[in-house]
Design a protein around this motif. Structure first.
Motif, PDB file in Angstrom:
ATOM      1  N   ALA A  73      12.665-138.462  69.792  1.00  0.00           N
ATOM      2  CA  ALA A  73      12.226-137.713  70.963  1.00  0.00           C
ATOM      3  C   ALA A  73      11.521-136.419  70.593  1.00  0.00           C
ATOM      4  CB  ALA A  73      13.426-137.414  71.863  1.00  0.00           C
ATOM      5  N   VAL A  74      11.988-135.730  69.550  1.00  0.00           N
ATOM      6  CA  VAL A  74      11.460-134.402  69.231  1.00  0.00           C
ATOM      7  C   VAL A  74      10.307-134.443  68.240  1.00  0.00           C
ATOM      8  CG1 VAL A  74      13.760-133.451  69.622  1.00  0.00           C
ATOM      9  CG2 VAL A  74      13.030-133.928  67.288  1.00  0.00           C
ATOM     10  N   ARG A  75       9.938-135.627  67.764  1.00  0.00           N
ATOM     11  CA  ARG A  75       8.977-135.736  66.667  1.00  0.00           C
ATOM     12  C   ARG A  75       7.664-135.009  66.951  1.00  0.00           C
ATOM     13  NH1 ARG A  75       8.741-141.370  65.820  1.00  0.00           N
ATOM     14  NH2 ARG A  75      10.671-141.099  64.612  1.00  0.00           N
ATOM     15  N   ASP A  76       7.116-135.158  68.149  1.00  0.00           N
ATOM     16  CA  ASP A  76       5.819-134.563  68.483  1.00  0.00           C
ATOM     17  C   ASP A  76       5.935-133.430  69.496  1.00  0.00           C
ATOM     18  OD1 ASP A  76       4.380-136.431  66.837  1.00  0.00           O
ATOM     19  OD2 ASP A  76       4.662-137.930  68.420  1.00  0.00           O
ATOM     20  N   ALA A  77       7.148-132.935  69.709  1.00  0.00           N
ATOM     21  CA  ALA A  77       7.362-131.925  70.752  1.00  0.00           C
ATOM     22  C   ALA A  77       7.133-130.518  70.229  1.00  0.00           C
ATOM     23  CB  ALA A  77       8.777-132.043  71.315  1.00  0.00           C
ATOM     24  N   GLY A  78       6.500-129.697  71.048  1.00  0.00           N
ATOM     25  CA  GLY A  78       6.429-128.268  70.752  1.00  0.00           C
ATOM     26  C   GLY A  78       7.602-127.514  71.334  1.00  0.00           C
ATOM     27  N   ILE A  79       8.214-128.107  72.366  1.00  0.00           N
ATOM     28  CA  ILE A  79       9.374-127.524  73.047  1.00  0.00           C
ATOM     29  C   ILE A  79      10.453-128.588  73.173  1.00  0.00           C
ATOM     30  CG2 ILE A  79      10.234-126.592  75.234  1.00  0.00           C
ATOM     31  CD1 ILE A  79       7.428-125.397  75.673  1.00  0.00           C
ATOM     32  N   VAL A  80      11.672-128.243  72.787  1.00  0.00           N
ATOM     33  CA  VAL A  80      12.815-129.145  72.911  1.00  0.00           C
ATOM     34  C   VAL A  80      13.855-128.475  73.807  1.00  0.00           C
ATOM     35  CG1 VAL A  80      14.677-130.348  71.700  1.00  0.00           C
ATOM     36  CG2 VAL A  80      12.413-130.124  70.624  1.00  0.00           C
ATOM     37  N   VAL A  81      14.334-129.198  74.813  1.00  0.00           N
ATOM     38  CA  VAL A  81      15.373-128.708  75.716  1.00  0.00           C
ATOM     39  C   VAL A  81      16.590-129.598  75.539  1.00  0.00           C
ATOM     40  CG1 VAL A  81      16.038-128.298  78.111  1.00  0.00           C
ATOM     41  CG2 VAL A  81      13.680-127.851  77.374  1.00  0.00           C
ATOM     42  N   MET A  82      17.715-128.991  75.142  1.00  0.00           N
ATOM     43  CA  MET A  82      18.955-129.741  74.902  1.00  0.00           C
ATOM     44  C   MET A  82      20.028-129.259  75.869  1.00  0.00           C
ATOM     45  SD  MET A  82      18.976-129.658  70.734  1.00  0.00           S
ATOM     46  CE  MET A  82      20.130-131.035  70.609  1.00  0.00           C
ATOM     47  N   ALA A  83      20.656-130.196  76.566  1.00  0.00           N
ATOM     48  CA  ALA A  83      21.742-129.857  77.490  1.00  0.00           C
ATOM     49  C   ALA A  83      22.732-131.009  77.471  1.00  0.00           C
ATOM     50  CB  ALA A  83      21.209-129.615  78.897  1.00  0.00           C
ATOM     51  N   ASP A 139      14.741-132.574  61.115  1.00  0.00           N
ATOM     52  CA  ASP A 139      14.388-133.357  62.299  1.00  0.00           C
ATOM     53  C   ASP A 139      13.285-132.738  63.141  1.00  0.00           C
ATOM     54  OD1 ASP A 139      16.440-135.167  61.662  1.00  0.00           O
ATOM     55  OD2 ASP A 139      17.922-133.948  62.732  1.00  0.00           O
ATOM     56  N   VAL A 140      12.999-131.444  62.948  1.00  0.00           N
ATOM     57  CA  VAL A 140      12.029-130.760  63.811  1.00  0.00           C
ATOM     58  C   VAL A 140      10.875-130.218  62.983  1.00  0.00           C
ATOM     59  CG1 VAL A 140      13.771-130.160  65.533  1.00  0.00           C
ATOM     60  CG2 VAL A 140      13.257-128.553  63.710  1.00  0.00           C
ATOM     61  N   ALA A 141       9.676-130.282  63.568  1.00  0.00           N
ATOM     62  CA  ALA A 141       8.480-129.801  62.893  1.00  0.00           C
ATOM     63  C   ALA A 141       8.422-128.281  62.923  1.00  0.00           C
ATOM     64  CB  ALA A 141       7.241-130.392  63.564  1.00  0.00           C
ATOM     65  N   ARG A 142       7.698-127.719  61.967  1.00  0.00           N
ATOM     66  CA  ARG A 142       7.476-126.279  61.965  1.00  0.00           C
ATOM     67  C   ARG A 142       6.768-125.881  63.263  1.00  0.00           C
ATOM     68  NH1 ARG A 142      10.851-123.925  59.363  1.00  0.00           N
ATOM     69  NH2 ARG A 142       9.546-122.042  59.582  1.00  0.00           N
ATOM     70  N   GLY A 143       7.134-124.726  63.783  1.00  0.00           N
ATOM     71  CA  GLY A 143       6.519-124.229  65.006  1.00  0.00           C
ATOM     72  C   GLY A 143       7.186-124.692  66.283  1.00  0.00           C
ATOM     73  N   PRO A 167      10.988-108.375  68.843  1.00  0.00           N
ATOM     74  CA  PRO A 167       9.890-109.322  69.024  1.00  0.00           C
ATOM     75  C   PRO A 167      10.407-110.718  69.282  1.00  0.00           C
ATOM     76  CG  PRO A 167      10.186-108.843  66.697  1.00  0.00           C
ATOM     77  CD  PRO A 167      11.137-107.947  67.447  1.00  0.00           C
ATOM     78  N   GLY A 168       9.589-111.541  69.902  1.00  0.00           N
ATOM     79  CA  GLY A 168       9.938-112.934  70.093  1.00  0.00           C
ATOM     80  C   GLY A 168       9.524-113.733  68.877  1.00  0.00           C
ATOM     81  N   ARG A 169       8.603-114.672  69.059  1.00  0.00           N
ATOM     82  CA  ARG A 169       8.081-115.449  67.940  1.00  0.00           C
ATOM     83  C   ARG A 169       7.241-114.537  67.048  1.00  0.00           C
ATOM     84  NH1 ARG A 169       6.992-120.708  66.491  1.00  0.00           N
ATOM     85  NH2 ARG A 169       8.252-121.383  68.269  1.00  0.00           N
ATOM     86  N   VAL A 170       7.565-114.499  65.780  1.00  0.00           N
ATOM     87  CA  VAL A 170       6.856-113.636  64.833  1.00  0.00           C
ATOM     88  C   VAL A 170       5.721-114.383  64.149  1.00  0.00           C
ATOM     89  CG1 VAL A 170       7.102-112.234  62.740  1.00  0.00           C
ATOM     90  CG2 VAL A 170       8.931-112.256  64.458  1.00  0.00           C
ATOM     91  N   LYS A 171       5.959-115.653  63.804  1.00  0.00           N
ATOM     92  CA  LYS A 171       4.955-116.477  63.137  1.00  0.00           C
ATOM     93  C   LYS A 171       4.791-117.785  63.902  1.00  0.00           C
ATOM     94  CE  LYS A 171       7.391-116.406  59.429  1.00  0.00           C
ATOM     95  NZ  LYS A 171       7.910-116.680  58.055  1.00  0.00           N
ATOM     96  N   GLY A 172       3.554-118.282  63.905  1.00  0.00           N
ATOM     97  CA  GLY A 172       3.282-119.500  64.660  1.00  0.00           C
ATOM     98  C   GLY A 172       4.018-120.712  64.157  1.00  0.00           C
ATOM     99  N   ASP A 173       4.320-120.743  62.840  1.00  0.00           N
ATOM    100  CA  ASP A 173       4.934-121.944  62.278  1.00  0.00           C
ATOM    101  C   ASP A 173       6.448-121.845  62.140  1.00  0.00           C
ATOM    102  OD1 ASP A 173       5.076-120.134  60.208  1.00  0.00           O
ATOM    103  OD2 ASP A 173       4.409-121.560  58.664  1.00  0.00           O
ATOM    104  N   GLU A 174       7.058-120.778  62.665  1.00  0.00           N
ATOM    105  CA  GLU A 174       8.512-120.681  62.559  1.00  0.00           C
ATOM    106  C   GLU A 174       9.180-121.491  63.662  1.00  0.00           C
ATOM    107  OE1 GLU A 174      10.006-116.698  63.035  1.00  0.00           O
ATOM    108  OE2 GLU A 174       8.727-116.309  64.765  1.00  0.00           O
ATOM    109  N   VAL A 175      10.376-121.946  63.389  1.00  0.00           N
ATOM    110  CA  VAL A 175      11.198-122.596  64.408  1.00  0.00           C
ATOM    111  C   VAL A 175      11.958-121.510  65.151  1.00  0.00           C
ATOM    112  CG1 VAL A 175      13.149-124.152  64.818  1.00  0.00           C
ATOM    113  CG2 VAL A 175      11.421-124.738  63.098  1.00  0.00           C
TER     114      VAL A 175
END
Length: 317
Positions: free
Chosen positions: A184-194, A206-210, A273-281
């Motif tokens: 499910a998360v392979r191509d996702a930029g956003i993952v929501v888990m509940a 399991d998750v891509a950079r960024g 700050p929020g996201r510092v680098k584009g490729d960070e998780v």
């Protein structure tokens, strides 16, 4: 007189835009208050009871006390009541269905955190756990950014398909079902888990950079959705650092305060700050705070008064 607001009342009265505004204001002003407490008791069998006392927000002349019972095997799994009291007199202004209040405040607060931390161009969303909280995250997120696609994974394949179909149609985007969270998360930029998970579902590999992950399941001791290896390599934002270490995402992974970059309160006030680098998780993993119940309950109460909704009754009669 006390106003009784049921689930159907609340679903009619609440709209994401007004609730997002109330929660955004709360995150920028509320600090939980020195007397705010969260009490959790394990019940016999599968249930837990939680009390959040009290909810306080600057400029709202009321406070809330919420009591929930959680039974993962039941539908609905969450049952309880939110009591809204006048801050000056203690008068009981309203009683509200806590399952609805909790879903709305948790989901929409999570949408704010998700939007603040995800890459600006992230639009492919993966949902793991197709329940009420994920439902509200998606509704809130759609108010904040464009969603380009949706993949849903749930232990109940039928529920996943229903969730994907409804939200794909509502958003006008492609929607698919995945049998496995890693798929499910392979191509996702956003993952929501509940989820109700007590063992990590996703690890670093399991998750891509960024990728951004919002994890809502680790909200009491013993629950965990993310592996320690993922969290150690990610930028983690929470709603309350001590609670995250005591019973939230950091507790579930055996990590401590140094693994939290700050709180959403700090982020929305520009103090971290929020996201510092584009490729960070990035990870947003809240436990849930009492003032959020007040922000939603007060919004619903004011809307009910304007609409003449709900049932009035008198405990003292």
């Amino acid at each position: 007189m006390t106003l009784l607001l049921t689930r159907s009342d609340l679903e009619t009265l609440l709209v994401p835009e007004a609730c997002l505004d109330a929660l955004r204001r709360g995150f920028r002003t509320a600090d939980g208050g020195p007397a705010a407490r969260r009490v959790i008791a394990k019940l016999p069998g599968q249930g837990t009871a939680t009390a959040l006392i009290p909810g306080l927000v600057e400029d709202i002349p009321a406070y809330t006390v919420k009591v929930n019972a959680k039974f993962p095997g039941s539908r609905p799994a969450l049952r309880g009541v939110v009591c809204l009291h006048d801050l000056g007199t203690g008068e009981l202004l309203a009683q509200l269905d806590s399952a609805t209040v909790t879903a709305w405040r948790t989901g929409l607060a999570a949408a704010l955190g998700t939007h603040a931390l995800a890459r600006p161009d992230a639009g492919e969303v993966a949902v793991i756990g197709a329940g009420a909280q994920a439902e509200l995250v998606l509704r809130g997120l759609a108010e904040l950014r464009e969603i380009g696609g949706l993949t849903v994974c749930d232990l109940d394949a039928g529920r996943a398909a229903d969730f994907a179909g409804r939200h794909g149609d509502r958003l006008g985007v492609p929607a698919a079902v995945a049998a496995d969270p890693r798929e499910a998360v392979r191509d996702a930029g956003i993952v929501v888990m509940a989820t109700w998970a007590r063992r990590p579902i996703l690890h670093a590999a399991d998750v891509a950079r960024g990728t951004h992950i919002t994890s809502l399941g680790a909200d009491e001791p013993g629950k965990a959705e993310l592996g320690a290896d993922l969290l150690e390599g990610a930028r983690v934002v929470v709603d309350d650092v001590p609670l995250a270490v005591e019973m939230g995402v950091l507790a579930g992974a055996g990590l401590d305060v140094k693994h939290a970059a700050g709180t959403l309160h700090d982020l929305l006030r520009g103090q971290v700050p929020g996201r510092v680098k584009g490729d960070e998780v990035t990870v947003y993993a809240p436990v849930g705070l009492p003032w959020q119940d007040l922000a939603l309950s007060w919004t619903a109460y004011r809307a009910a008064l304007d609409a003449g909704a709900g049932v009035r009754f008198d405990f003292l009669a």
